[in-house]
Design a protein around this motif. Structure first.
Motif, PDB file in Angstrom:
ATOM      1  N   ALA A  71       0.838  -1.216   0.000  1.00  0.00           N
ATOM      2  CA  ALA A  71       0.000   0.000   0.000  1.00  0.00           C
ATOM      3  C   ALA A  71       0.861   1.250   0.000  1.00  0.00           C
ATOM      4  N   VAL A 103      -3.100  -5.675   0.312  1.00  0.00           N
ATOM      5  CA  VAL A 103      -2.500  -6.319   1.491  1.00  0.00           C
ATOM      6  C   VAL A 103      -1.197  -5.605   1.794  1.00  0.00           C
ATOM      7  N   ARG A 154       1.992  -5.023   4.596  1.00  0.00           N
ATOM      8  CA  ARG A 154       2.597  -5.706   5.741  1.00  0.00           C
ATOM      9  C   ARG A 154       2.769  -4.782   6.943  1.00  0.00           C
ATOM     10  N   ALA A 167       1.939  -0.402   7.266  1.00  0.00           N
ATOM     11  CA  ALA A 167       0.890   0.614   7.284  1.00  0.00           C
ATOM     12  C   ALA A 167       0.853   1.286   5.918  1.00  0.00           C
ATOM     13  N   HIS A 180      16.828  12.109  -2.711  1.00  0.00           N
ATOM     14  CA  HIS A 180      17.415  12.433  -4.009  1.00  0.00           C
ATOM     15  C   HIS A 180      18.077  13.798  -3.998  1.00  0.00           C
TER      16      HIS A 180
HETATM   17  C1  LIG Z   1      12.317   9.981   2.929  1.00  0.00           C
HETATM   18  C2  LIG Z   1      11.870   9.765   1.497  1.00  0.00           C
HETATM   19  C3  LIG Z   1      11.555  10.868   0.697  1.00  0.00           C
HETATM   20  C4  LIG Z   1      11.156  10.694  -0.628  1.00  0.00           C
HETATM   21  N1  LIG Z   1      10.838  11.797  -1.375  1.00  0.00           N
HETATM   22  C5  LIG Z   1      10.469  11.657  -2.667  1.00  0.00           C
HETATM   23  C6  LIG Z   1      10.125  12.804  -3.467  1.00  0.00           C
HETATM   24  O1  LIG Z   1      10.166  13.939  -2.999  1.00  0.00           O
HETATM   25  N2  LIG Z   1       9.745  12.572  -4.747  1.00  0.00           N
HETATM   26  C7  LIG Z   1       9.688  11.316  -5.286  1.00  0.00           C
HETATM   27  O2  LIG Z   1       9.348  11.181  -6.464  1.00  0.00           O
HETATM   28  N3  LIG Z   1      10.010  10.211  -4.558  1.00  0.00           N
HETATM   29  C8  LIG Z   1      10.381  10.358  -3.278  1.00  0.00           C
HETATM   30  N4  LIG Z   1      10.720   9.253  -2.547  1.00  0.00           N
HETATM   31  C9  LIG Z   1      10.638   7.932  -3.194  1.00  0.00           C
HETATM   32  C10 LIG Z   1       9.170   7.474  -3.230  1.00  0.00           C
HETATM   33  O3  LIG Z   1       8.664   7.508  -1.912  1.00  0.00           O
HETATM   34  C11 LIG Z   1       9.098   6.044  -3.785  1.00  0.00           C
HETATM   35  O4  LIG Z   1       9.554   6.077  -5.108  1.00  0.00           O
HETATM   36  C12 LIG Z   1       7.662   5.534  -3.757  1.00  0.00           C
HETATM   37  O5  LIG Z   1       7.179   5.477  -2.423  1.00  0.00           O
HETATM   38  C13 LIG Z   1       7.595   4.142  -4.373  1.00  0.00           C
HETATM   39  O6  LIG Z   1       6.245   3.724  -4.290  1.00  0.00           O
HETATM   40  P1  LIG Z   1       5.792   2.210  -4.347  1.00  0.00           P
HETATM   41  O7  LIG Z   1       4.340   2.142  -4.040  1.00  0.00           O
HETATM   42  O8  LIG Z   1       6.284   1.604  -5.608  1.00  0.00           O
HETATM   43  O9  LIG Z   1       6.628   1.447  -3.200  1.00  0.00           O
HETATM   44  P2  LIG Z   1       6.770   1.724  -1.598  1.00  0.00           P
HETATM   45  O10 LIG Z   1       6.466   3.147  -1.285  1.00  0.00           O
HETATM   46  O11 LIG Z   1       8.078   1.179  -1.244  1.00  0.00           O
HETATM   47  O12 LIG Z   1       5.612   0.820  -1.016  1.00  0.00           O
HETATM   48  C14 LIG Z   1       5.670  -0.587  -1.053  1.00  0.00           C
HETATM   49  C15 LIG Z   1       4.786  -1.131   0.060  1.00  0.00           C
HETATM   50  O13 LIG Z   1       4.698  -2.547  -0.100  1.00  0.00           O
HETATM   51  C16 LIG Z   1       4.713  -3.169   1.180  1.00  0.00           C
HETATM   52  N5  LIG Z   1       5.145  -4.550   0.992  1.00  0.00           N
HETATM   53  C17 LIG Z   1       6.325  -5.004   0.492  1.00  0.00           C
HETATM   54  N6  LIG Z   1       6.337  -6.357   0.440  1.00  0.00           N
HETATM   55  C18 LIG Z   1       5.130  -6.765   0.912  1.00  0.00           C
HETATM   56  C19 LIG Z   1       4.537  -8.063   1.104  1.00  0.00           C
HETATM   57  N7  LIG Z   1       5.184  -9.181   0.792  1.00  0.00           N
HETATM   58  N8  LIG Z   1       3.296  -8.123   1.625  1.00  0.00           N
HETATM   59  C20 LIG Z   1       2.614  -6.989   1.942  1.00  0.00           C
HETATM   60  N9  LIG Z   1       3.143  -5.735   1.772  1.00  0.00           N
HETATM   61  C21 LIG Z   1       4.377  -5.630   1.269  1.00  0.00           C
HETATM   62  C22 LIG Z   1       5.707  -2.306   1.966  1.00  0.00           C
HETATM   63  O14 LIG Z   1       5.503  -2.429   3.370  1.00  0.00           O
HETATM   64  C23 LIG Z   1       5.379  -0.903   1.449  1.00  0.00           C
HETATM   65  O15 LIG Z   1       4.417  -0.238   2.251  1.00  0.00           O
HETATM   66  C24 LIG Z   1      11.089   9.395  -1.193  1.00  0.00           C
HETATM   67  C25 LIG Z   1      11.401   8.272  -0.402  1.00  0.00           C
HETATM   68  C26 LIG Z   1      11.773   8.449   0.941  1.00  0.00           C
HETATM   69  C27 LIG Z   1      12.107   7.252   1.782  1.00  0.00           C
END
Ligand SMILES: Cc1cc2nc3c(=O)[nH]c(=O)nc-3n(C[C@H](O)[C@H](O)[C@H](O)COP(=O)(O)OP(=O)(O)OC[C@H]3O[C@@H](n4cnc5c(N)ncnc54)[C@H](O)[C@@H]3O)c2cc1C
Length: 393
Positions: free
Chosen positions: A235, A256, A258, A260, A389
């Motif tokens: 999420a 789903v 794992r 929040a 970044h």
């Molecule tokens: C401090 C910080 C600042 C950032 N600032 C920026 C910004 O200004 N601009 C920008 O473009 N990007 C920024 N980023 C990067 C951006 O947050 C990520 O690129 C983005 O969150 C990726 O989204 P996502 O949904 O692909 O994955 P994630 O955000 O990594 O979410 C994946 C989710 O999947 C869940 N998960 C994983 N495996 C499982 C499993 N087996 N079962 C259930 N759940 C699972 C995890 O718990 C997690 O909540 C930043 C990142 C951080 C850490």
């Protein structure tokens, strides 16, 4: 269809002549709702409603949970503040029982006011009164739902606070060394920390599992069904976006997660490059808006559950703790796992409020030199960096 007599029974229309009432009766929509159905969601575009029969509950989302914060009975108006101030609805409204409403679009309302200015004057007065009530609702913050007792630099305590924060649960945190800690806690301080007390049920859990805390707080941890059209793993922004699109197309959709909702983005203090937020948005806000949108459209969101195995031949997913789901479509939105620095003591330092981050460009600039990028935590245990970044030193 709404009748001219029903139009006249609405207070702001009481002075309209028969021809105007007839015209309005033809223009207004006649909406019938069953108990529990939403007439208006928070954020919906402005329009004017009147309750003709039944009753509406006013719904505010507090701690991520929809709560009844007021109501409207037959004869009451709904939407006078959005109409008067040109803003979307700040709160939602759903039927408490079988309910009938009339709805006038903003354009039709303004056309009426152009012809009969007295209607606008009456509505303005009602909106002013209603604003007072809204201020009361906003000022009336609910008491915290949990009390956390734990050490400032204990990673388990930091994780617990982060977990509550990311699930939008209001809580009070006290450290054992604050003078009034025992008084606040209400009993001798336990030795095993961190401890969480769930205020509603008076449960006190030492070193609690996050799933148990989620269960006691009423967060969703078990799927309602066994079969879904779309199961989304994770999420973060990608998973929540998939949930919004899936649920809005009428697919039975479950996410789903794992830990929040919010993923990595939930930890960012300011995201400047997300479409539709010209002045930037905090990761918390982005996550909570996305979560609310996904839930409103009907997606189910499980927290504290991991997908531990997937059988591609049967499209069966296994969750830690035993549940199994089947899906027409499985979307993996699991984000990334960060590679950890292979240095001694890394485990001891992680979660203590100091973070390192550097982009590829920073790495190129710093090749051959020793360079560090620090993001000091403004709240203990919380990462406070605008973006890894952009903070390479
Ligand atoms: C401090 C910080 C600042 C950032 N600032 C920026 C910004 O200004 N601009 C920008 O473009 N990007 C920024 N980023 C990067 C951006 O947050 C990520 O690129 C983005 O969150 C990726 O989204 P996502 O949904 O692909 O994955 P994630 O955000 O990594 O979410 C994946 C989710 O999947 C869940 N998960 C994983 N495996 C499982 C499993 N087996 N079962 C259930 N759940 C699972 C995890 O718990 C997690 O909540 C930043 C990142 C951080 C850490």
């Amino acid at each position: 269809m709404v009748t001219a007599d029903e139009i006249r029974s609405v207070s702001i229309f009481s002075d309209l002549g028969p021809a105007e009432c007839e015209r309005l009766a033809r223009t207004a929509a006649d909406i019938r709702l069953q108990a529990g159905e939403y007439a208006i969601h928070a954020g919906d575009e402005r329009a004017l409603y009147a309750v003709l029969e039944g009753r509406l509950e006013t719904i505010g989302v507090v701690d991520g949970i929809a709560r009844v914060v007021g109501g409207r009975a037959a004869g009451d108006l709904v939407g006078e503040v959005p109409i008067a101030f040109g803003t979307p609805f700040p709160l939602g409204f759903r039927a408490a029982e079988q309910t009938r409403l009339l709805r006038l679009s903003a354009q039709d309302y303004h056309a009426l006011v152009a012809a009969v200015p007295a209607v606008g004057v009456k509505l303005g007065a009602l909106a002013r009164d209603r604003i007072g009530g809204l201020q009361g609702i906003t000022a009336d913050r609910p008491p915290p739902r949990a009390l956390v007792l734990g050490e400032r630099w204990d990673p388990a305590c930091a994780q617990l606070r982060r977990f509550l924060d990311r699930n939008q649960v209001t809580f009070t945190w006290i450290t054992p060394d604050t003078p009034e800690a025992a008084e606040h806690f209400g009993e001798p301080l336990p030795e095993e920390l961190p401890v969480v007390r769930i205020v509603d049920g008076h449960w006190t859990l030492p070193r609690p599992e996050h799933r148990r805390v989620a269960e006691l707080l009423g967060l969703t941890t078990h799927p309602r069904a066994r079969e879904y059209d779309a199961v989304i793993v994770g999420a973060g922004p990608a998973g929540l976006a998939a949930a919004v699109y899936g649920a809005s197309e009428g697919l039975r959709t479950i996410v789903v997660e794992r830990e929040a909702p919010g993923g990595q983005a939930g930890t960012s203090s300011r995201i400047e490059n997300y479409l539709g937020f010209p002045s930037g948005v905090s990761g918390d806000e982005l996550a909570s808006r996305a979560l609310e949108q996904a839930r409103r459209l009907g997606a189910e969101i499980l927290v504290t559950r991991s997908v531990s195995a997937i059988d591609p031949s049967t499209r069966e997913l296994h969750l830690d703790g035993g549940d199994a789901l089947t899906a027409q479509t499985i979307i993996l939105a699991c984000g990334v796992s960060w590679r950890q620095l292979p240095i001694e003591g890394f485990d001891r330092l992680i979660g203590k409020g100091v973070a390192y981050g550097a982009a590829r460009s920073g790495r190129r600039t710093c090749t051959g030199s020793t360079s560090t990028s620090w993001a000091p935590a403004t709240q203990p245990g919380r990462l406070r960096s605008s973006s890894p970044h952009t903070r390479a030193a």
